[in-house]
Structures are given as C-alpha cells and as structure tokens.
Write an enzyme that holds these catalytic residues in place. Structure first.
Site, mmCIF file in Angstrom:
data_model
loop_
_atom_site.group_PDB
_atom_site.id
_atom_site.type_symbol
_atom_site.label_atom_id
_atom_site.label_comp_id
_atom_site.label_asym_id
_atom_site.label_seq_id
_atom_site.Cartn_x
_atom_site.Cartn_y
_atom_site.Cartn_z
ATOM 1 N N ASN A 10 7.831 -2.330 18.660
ATOM 2 C CA ASN A 10 7.310 -3.179 17.585
ATOM 3 C C ASN A 10 8.463 -3.555 16.651
ATOM 4 O O ASN A 10 9.119 -2.668 16.079
ATOM 5 C CB ASN A 10 6.220 -2.389 16.838
ATOM 6 C CG ASN A 10 5.605 -3.182 15.712
ATOM 7 O OD1 ASN A 10 6.315 -3.831 14.951
ATOM 8 N ND2 ASN A 10 4.300 -3.130 15.585
ATOM 9 N N HIS A 13 9.407 -4.535 11.502
ATOM 10 C CA HIS A 13 10.182 -4.156 10.320
ATOM 11 C C HIS A 13 11.621 -4.663 10.345
ATOM 12 O O HIS A 13 12.330 -4.566 9.345
ATOM 13 C CB HIS A 13 10.065 -2.654 10.069
ATOM 14 C CG HIS A 13 8.642 -2.322 9.737
ATOM 15 N ND1 HIS A 13 7.991 -2.884 8.653
ATOM 16 C CD2 HIS A 13 7.712 -1.574 10.386
ATOM 17 C CE1 HIS A 13 6.738 -2.461 8.638
ATOM 18 N NE2 HIS A 13 6.533 -1.683 9.675
ATOM 19 N N HIS A 46 3.134 -7.965 14.907
ATOM 20 C CA HIS A 46 1.877 -8.139 14.167
ATOM 21 C C HIS A 46 2.050 -9.305 13.190
ATOM 22 O O HIS A 46 2.820 -9.204 12.237
ATOM 23 C CB HIS A 46 1.576 -6.831 13.407
ATOM 24 C CG HIS A 46 0.274 -6.828 12.673
ATOM 25 N ND1 HIS A 46 -0.161 -5.736 11.967
ATOM 26 C CD2 HIS A 46 -0.699 -7.771 12.531
ATOM 27 C CE1 HIS A 46 -1.339 -5.992 11.434
ATOM 28 N NE2 HIS A 46 -1.679 -7.231 11.745
ATOM 29 N N ARG A 48 0.676 -10.815 10.341
ATOM 30 C CA ARG A 48 -0.332 -10.469 9.327
ATOM 31 C C ARG A 48 -0.769 -11.717 8.584
ATOM 32 O O ARG A 48 -0.013 -12.688 8.462
ATOM 33 C CB ARG A 48 0.227 -9.449 8.340
ATOM 34 C CG ARG A 48 0.506 -8.091 8.969
ATOM 35 C CD ARG A 48 0.898 -7.078 7.919
ATOM 36 N NE ARG A 48 -0.274 -6.600 7.207
ATOM 37 C CZ ARG A 48 -0.828 -5.407 7.382
ATOM 38 N NH1 ARG A 48 -0.308 -4.554 8.233
ATOM 39 N NH2 ARG A 48 -1.895 -5.054 6.693
ATOM 40 N N ARG A 52 3.773 -10.955 5.732
ATOM 41 C CA ARG A 52 4.753 -10.154 5.001
ATOM 42 C C ARG A 52 5.982 -9.806 5.843
ATOM 43 O O ARG A 52 7.029 -9.496 5.305
ATOM 44 C CB ARG A 52 4.123 -8.871 4.450
ATOM 45 C CG ARG A 52 3.755 -7.875 5.506
ATOM 46 C CD ARG A 52 3.260 -6.574 4.902
ATOM 47 N NE ARG A 52 1.952 -6.713 4.308
ATOM 48 C CZ ARG A 52 1.112 -5.688 4.134
ATOM 49 N NH1 ARG A 52 1.495 -4.476 4.479
ATOM 50 N NH2 ARG A 52 -0.075 -5.858 3.611
ATOM 51 N N GLU A 73 -0.283 -8.393 17.950
ATOM 52 C CA GLU A 73 -1.263 -7.662 17.126
ATOM 53 C C GLU A 73 -1.870 -8.632 16.140
ATOM 54 O O GLU A 73 -1.155 -9.354 15.432
ATOM 55 C CB GLU A 73 -0.569 -6.535 16.364
ATOM 56 C CG GLU A 73 -0.222 -5.361 17.223
ATOM 57 C CD GLU A 73 0.379 -4.230 16.398
ATOM 58 O OE1 GLU A 73 0.417 -4.324 15.155
ATOM 59 O OE2 GLU A 73 0.822 -3.270 17.007
ATOM 60 N N THR A 104 -1.253 -0.420 9.013
ATOM 61 C CA THR A 104 -2.615 -0.402 9.551
ATOM 62 C C THR A 104 -3.192 1.003 9.400
ATOM 63 O O THR A 104 -2.853 1.916 10.152
ATOM 64 C CB THR A 104 -2.599 -0.838 11.030
ATOM 65 O OG1 THR A 104 -1.800 -2.012 11.129
ATOM 66 C CG2 THR A 104 -3.992 -1.137 11.521
ATOM 67 N N GLU A 154 -6.155 1.028 22.298
ATOM 68 C CA GLU A 154 -4.963 1.720 21.803
ATOM 69 C C GLU A 154 -5.443 2.773 20.813
ATOM 70 O O GLU A 154 -6.126 2.448 19.839
ATOM 71 C CB GLU A 154 -3.987 0.741 21.133
ATOM 72 C CG GLU A 154 -2.742 1.465 20.628
ATOM 73 C CD GLU A 154 -1.597 0.538 20.258
ATOM 74 O OE1 GLU A 154 -1.453 -0.537 20.872
ATOM 75 O OE2 GLU A 154 -0.843 0.916 19.335
ATOM 76 N N HIS A 193 1.312 4.420 16.543
ATOM 77 C CA HIS A 193 1.331 4.463 15.080
ATOM 78 C C HIS A 193 1.930 5.780 14.597
ATOM 79 O O HIS A 193 1.408 6.849 14.875
ATOM 80 C CB HIS A 193 -0.044 4.270 14.428
ATOM 81 C CG HIS A 193 0.102 3.680 13.048
ATOM 82 N ND1 HIS A 193 0.440 4.423 11.958
ATOM 83 C CD2 HIS A 193 0.009 2.400 12.622
ATOM 84 C CE1 HIS A 193 0.532 3.628 10.903
ATOM 85 N NE2 HIS A 193 0.279 2.402 11.268
HETATM 86 N N1 PXP Z 1 0.152 0.075 17.239
HETATM 87 C C1 PXP Z 1 -0.508 -0.651 16.315
HETATM 88 C C2 PXP Z 1 -1.825 -1.232 16.710
HETATM 89 C C3 PXP Z 1 0.019 -0.892 15.037
HETATM 90 O O1 PXP Z 1 -0.662 -1.618 14.140
HETATM 91 C C4 PXP Z 1 1.298 -0.374 14.742
HETATM 92 C C5 PXP Z 1 1.917 -0.648 13.405
HETATM 93 O O2 PXP Z 1 2.096 -1.999 13.221
HETATM 94 C C6 PXP Z 1 1.968 0.359 15.730
HETATM 95 C C7 PXP Z 1 1.360 0.588 16.963
HETATM 96 C C8 PXP Z 1 3.342 0.909 15.509
HETATM 97 O O3 PXP Z 1 3.311 1.848 14.482
HETATM 98 P P1 PXP Z 1 4.675 2.369 13.875
HETATM 99 O O4 PXP Z 1 5.357 1.189 13.282
HETATM 100 O O5 PXP Z 1 4.238 3.383 12.860
HETATM 101 O O6 PXP Z 1 5.455 2.966 15.007
#
Ligand code: PXP
Length: 243
Positions: A10, A13, A46, A48, A52, A73, A104, A154, A193
C-alpha cells in the site's frame, strides 16, 4: 495445504509525504514500481473521499504505468464506484470511511449494511472487478460478505497488531478461526492493517490466507533502511513464515 502468499504494498503514505509540500515528490507511482522490483505482487491504494493522500491522477497512472494488479481501496459511494468503473482495476476492496478518522478504524459491518452495499458489490462483480470486503474476523461478517456475493474478504488485523500478550494471542486466534471459516464457505481470504516485521509472521503462517496488504510500516521503515530493503525484508519474513 499452504498456498503461495501474495504481498500487496500500500503506497498511500508515499502520497501523504508528497502532499505535505504539495509538489510531485516523492511520487507514489515511482514507489509502486520500486515495490514491484522488491517483490510486491500487487499495489494497493486508497482513494479517500477527502483525497488526503492518493489522488485521482495517481490512480490513473497506477493503472497505466505499473505492471502488477491494482487493489483499489474504496468506500461504497457513487463517486468511488464511478471511478472504479472508469478504470476497472484488478480488485476493489470496499472499506468503511469516516472523514475524521486517521486511518480505517475497524471493518465494514456487512451484516447491517447489506442493503446499502449490495448494489455496489453487484455492479463491481458484474464489471469483472474482484471485490473484497474489509471486515473484522467475525464469522457472522464473513457469512454476510458471502451473502453479498463478494468472492474475497480482507480480515482487519489492527486489533491483533495493537494488542499485547494474552490479548494478542486471543486476537490471533480470532483471525485463525475466521480464515478457516473463509475457506469453509469458499471465500478467498486476505488480511491487513497495522502489520509490522514483528506481527507479520503469525499471520503469514495461517495457510488459507492468500494475500497481505501492508503499507504504513513499510513506508515508515523506508526512512531508516530504504523502501526496497523494507519491502524485501517483509517479503522474506512472510516467505519464511509460510514455508
Ligand atoms: N488493508 C486495508 C483495507 C486498509 O484500509 C489498509 C490501510 O489503508 C491496509 C490494508 C494497510 O494498513 P497499514 O497501512 O496499517 O499497513
């Protein structure tokens, strides 16, 4: 029998850091390409409602420039559905979204949300998008996702990652039971997550989990060891645990 375990990186960030100064650096699409080189099987982003981090243009470029499946996402809103249908990503993970949350927080309630969610799941599945529902590791939620017609779930690993000691063991046991339930009712099981180098192995060991989606820790760790090494090390921990 254990199946291979995919890593979805992901890159949200990377966009958070870019947006702090409003320019183009660091570019999340370049980060996605590097993630692929380091062993990512797919890219997760994602978009949003408040934009952001990831932007609409990032999604377009991820679809056009990165040669790995995109896991888009999205909240279940008409705006996001239209964007998904405009791109037809490999996968769409439907997540709950509150404007004021930092990330999330908690999974979707697909049981009470059945009527609202059904048209989104149906439309995306019909369009050929592999739909997953981001839910808590609760058998009732898995049954709800199955009833909605989603082929994938998930499992939210946030509570497991945040818990300590015996509580963490309890949260892990919930995830193991949920993954077994997914297999029993014919759902592909993903998880994610909050996963880190310390918490990933126990999840990677669960044989019926097919994919982990990991972001924040990998991007944070990149500050110290670089993005490529951060992803390579995560990949190695996953592979060792799965073996
Ligand atoms: N899976 C989903 C559905 C999420 O919303 C997120 C966070 O955006 C992640 C995985 C990844 O989480 P993390 O950034 O904490 O590794």
């Amino acid at each position: 029998m254990s199946s291979p375990l995919r890593l979805g990186v992901n890159i949200d960030h990377v966009a958070t850091i870019r947006n702090a100064r409003g320019g183009n650096h660091p570019d999340p699409v370049d980060a996605a390409k590097l993630a692929v080189k380091a062993g990512a099987d797919g890219i997760t982003a994602h978009l949003r409602e408040d934009r952001r981090h990831i932007s609409d243009n990032d999604i377009t470029r991820l679809c056009n420039e990165v040669n790995r499946p995109l896991n888009f996402e999205m909240a279940a809103t008409d705006e996001m559905l239209e964007i998904a249908l405009g791109h037809i990503p490999h996968a769409a993970c439907i997540v709950p979204e509150k404007r004021e949350e930092r990330t999330t927080e908690g999974g979707l309630d697909v049981v009470s949300g059945y009527d609202r969610l059904k048209p989104y799941v149906e439309t995306l599945v019909k369009a050929g998008v592999r739909v997953s529902m981001f839910i808590e590791p609760d058998p009732a939620q898995l049954d709800g996702a199955k009833a909605l017609g989603a082929p994938v779930i998930e499992l939210h690993t946030g509570a497991y990652c945040e818990a300590m000691g015996a509580n963490r063991e309890r949260e892990l046991a919930r995830i193991i039971r949920a993954a077994e339930h997914a297999e029993k009712i014919g759902l592909e099981c993903h998880a994610g997550h909050g996963l880190t180098f310390d918490t990933v192995a126990a999840i990677a060991r669960i044989p019926s989990i097919a994919e982990l989606n990991i972001g924040h820790f990998l991007i944070g760790e990149a500050i110290f060891i670089g993005l490529e090494q951060s992803i390579r090390s995560m990949r190695q921990k996953m592979d060792e645990a799965r073996a």
